[in-house]
Design an enzyme around this catalytic site. Structure first.
Site, short mmCIF file in Angstrom:
data_model
loop_
_atom_site.label_atom_id
_atom_site.label_comp_id
_atom_site.label_asym_id
_atom_site.label_seq_id
_atom_site.Cartn_x
_atom_site.Cartn_y
_atom_site.Cartn_z
N GLY A 23 -12.77 -16.56 -14.63
CA GLY A 23 -11.76 -17.16 -15.51
C GLY A 23 -11.55 -18.63 -15.18
N ARG A 33 -15.06 -32.96 -9.88
CA ARG A 33 -15.11 -34.42 -9.69
C ARG A 33 -15.18 -34.78 -8.21
NH1 ARG A 33 -10.90 -37.88 -8.62
NH2 ARG A 33 -11.05 -40.02 -9.41
N ARG A 84 -18.37 -14.67 -16.86
CA ARG A 84 -18.31 -13.57 -15.89
C ARG A 84 -19.68 -12.89 -15.95
NH1 ARG A 84 -12.81 -13.15 -14.57
NH2 ARG A 84 -11.36 -13.64 -16.24
N ASP A 140 -4.45 -16.67 -10.73
CA ASP A 140 -3.78 -15.49 -10.17
C ASP A 140 -3.32 -15.68 -8.72
OD1 ASP A 140 -4.15 -14.20 -12.53
OD2 ASP A 140 -5.84 -12.99 -11.85
N MET A 182 0.18 -13.44 -17.04
CA MET A 182 -1.13 -12.94 -16.59
C MET A 182 -1.06 -12.36 -15.18
SD MET A 182 -4.24 -15.18 -18.07
CE MET A 182 -4.99 -14.62 -19.60
N HIS A 264 -3.34 -16.43 -22.75
CA HIS A 264 -4.21 -17.49 -22.25
C HIS A 264 -3.60 -18.88 -22.31
CE1 HIS A 264 -7.09 -14.21 -22.45
NE2 HIS A 264 -7.85 -14.92 -21.63
O1 F6P Z 1 -8.31 -13.90 -13.27
C1 F6P Z 1 -7.56 -14.68 -14.12
C2 F6P Z 1 -7.12 -13.92 -15.33
O2 F6P Z 1 -6.46 -14.85 -16.16
C3 F6P Z 1 -6.25 -12.70 -15.10
O3 F6P Z 1 -4.92 -12.97 -14.83
C4 F6P Z 1 -6.45 -11.96 -16.40
O4 F6P Z 1 -6.19 -10.60 -16.25
C5 F6P Z 1 -7.89 -12.22 -16.69
O5 F6P Z 1 -8.22 -13.44 -16.07
C6 F6P Z 1 -8.22 -12.30 -18.16
O6 F6P Z 1 -9.59 -12.54 -18.27
P1 F6P Z 1 -10.34 -12.84 -19.63
O7 F6P Z 1 -10.01 -14.23 -20.04
O8 F6P Z 1 -11.78 -12.68 -19.30
O9 F6P Z 1 -9.83 -11.84 -20.63
#
Ligand code: F6P
Length: 333
Positions: A23, A33, A84, A140, A182, A264
């Site tokens: 993420g 940078r 990912r 996180d 999140m 997001h």
């Molecule tokens: O690891 C960061 C994070 O934002 C988590 O808090 C959340 O559960 C996950 O990524 C969401 O991932 P994606 O954007 O792949 O749905």
């Protein structure tokens, strides 16, 4: 400000690679940078690897120069893009990645990302001998071995800004708001945001509590006048739809709550000063660690000091949000 370790240079590199994976997190660009500029200052060539480990496997590598990281310190996201990469879980894939790096003459790697990215970095280094230094980048803040990770402070402040606005309506209408932040496995954002917003309750994955008892407590608080801000901060948790289930539960107790999922918006936007400084210091230190002969380590923050922490510790440990708040509970099922 961070105190950076004073290290002796014991080795040199002709070229290194840098990637972001998992993420995205605000201030990843500031880290890129710092990595690029510090390496160039030491006469090391830098390749930016696009789309994380997927881009490495796809040979998506581009030479970086000082101007290629100009005007990015204030930008969210990652100019290197991210992904990912499930394929990287396989040992043979990591061998293939090492061959690509060797063919390009890349002698070391800096990886920026969360626990999945850093676990991959550890295995790559362990199995192929390629020197790797990781930088913790995740909103996180759930990476073991570091107090802080790049992007966390920005995400918390973004959520706080949103909740301050929601609170106007919560107060005006004397209404409960279930605000989902999140954190699939981690309650760090929820805890920090909840405290900073004066939330009535914080629900985090680390402390399981049945939805029914939470619904009852909140409805009872309202009935007896004990309810405060009306803001309930809920970490998303492993199962989608927690806030919706809690809203249904509250309705059974006669309380109509509104659900607001911040999602997001917490991952984007211009990084805070804190995250820019943290990322810049970590980026520069990653190069210092490589030149000092370290490998298979992460740049960890321990208070105001940056230290080399073994990447090997990451797969075997969990970092739990501390139970800081009187009513920090988990929503479960
Ligand atoms: O690891 C960061 C994070 O934002 C988590 O808090 C959340 O559960 C996950 O990524 C969401 O991932 P994606 O954007 O792949 O749905």
């Amino acid at each position: 400000m961070y105190s950076l370790p004073e290290l002796e240079v014991v080795r040199s590199f002709d070229a290194i690679g840098v990637l972001t994976s998992g993420g995205d997190a605000p201030a990843m660009n500031a880290a890129i940078r710092a990595v690029v500029r510090t390496a160039l200052n030491h006469g090391i060539k830098v390749y930016g690897i696009h789309r994380g480990y997927s881009g490495l496997l796809g040979n998506d590598l581009r030479r970086m120069s000082s101007p290629s990281v100009s005007n990015i310190i204030q930008r969210g996201g990652t100019i290197l893009k991210s992904d990912r990469c499930k394929e990287f879980h396989q040992a043979e894939t990591r061998q293939r990645a090492a061959s690509i790096l060797r063919e390009k003459g890349i002698q070391a790697l800096v990886t920026i990302g969360g626990d999945g990215t850093l676990t991959g970095a550890h295995l790559l280094s362990l199995e192929t001998g390629i020197p790797v230094v990781g930088i913790p980048g995740s909103i996180d803040n759930d990476i073991p071995g570091t107090d802080d990770s790049i992007g966390f402070d920005t995400a918390v402040n973004t959520a706080i800004g949103a909740i301050d606005r929601i609170r106007d309506t919560a107060l005006s209408h004397e209404r409960l708001f279930l605000v989902e932040v999140m954190g699939r496995d981690s309650g760090y954002i929820a805890t920090q945001v909840g405290i900073a917003c004066g939330a009535e309750m914080i629900l985090i994955p680390e402390y399981p509590t049945p939805v029914e008892s939470i619904g009852y407590t909140l409805a009872e608080n309202r009935r007896t006048g004990k309810g405060s801000s009306g803001i309930i901060v809920v970490a998303e948790g492993p199962e989608p739809g927690l806030t919706g289930r809690l809203a249904e539960q509250l309705l059974r107790f006669g309380e109509e709550a509104r659900v607001c999922i911040l999602g997001h918006i917490q991952r984007g936007g211009s990084p805070t000063a804190h995250d820019r400084v943290l990322a810049s210091c970590m980026g520069a230190t990653a190069i210092d660690f490589l030149l000092a002969g370290y490998s298979d380590v992460m740049v960890g923050s321990d208070g105001r000091a940056l230290k080399p922490m073994p990447l090997a510790d990451i797969p075997n440990h969990r970092k739990h949000a501390p139970l800081l708040y009187p009513i920090a509970l988990q929503l479960h099922k």
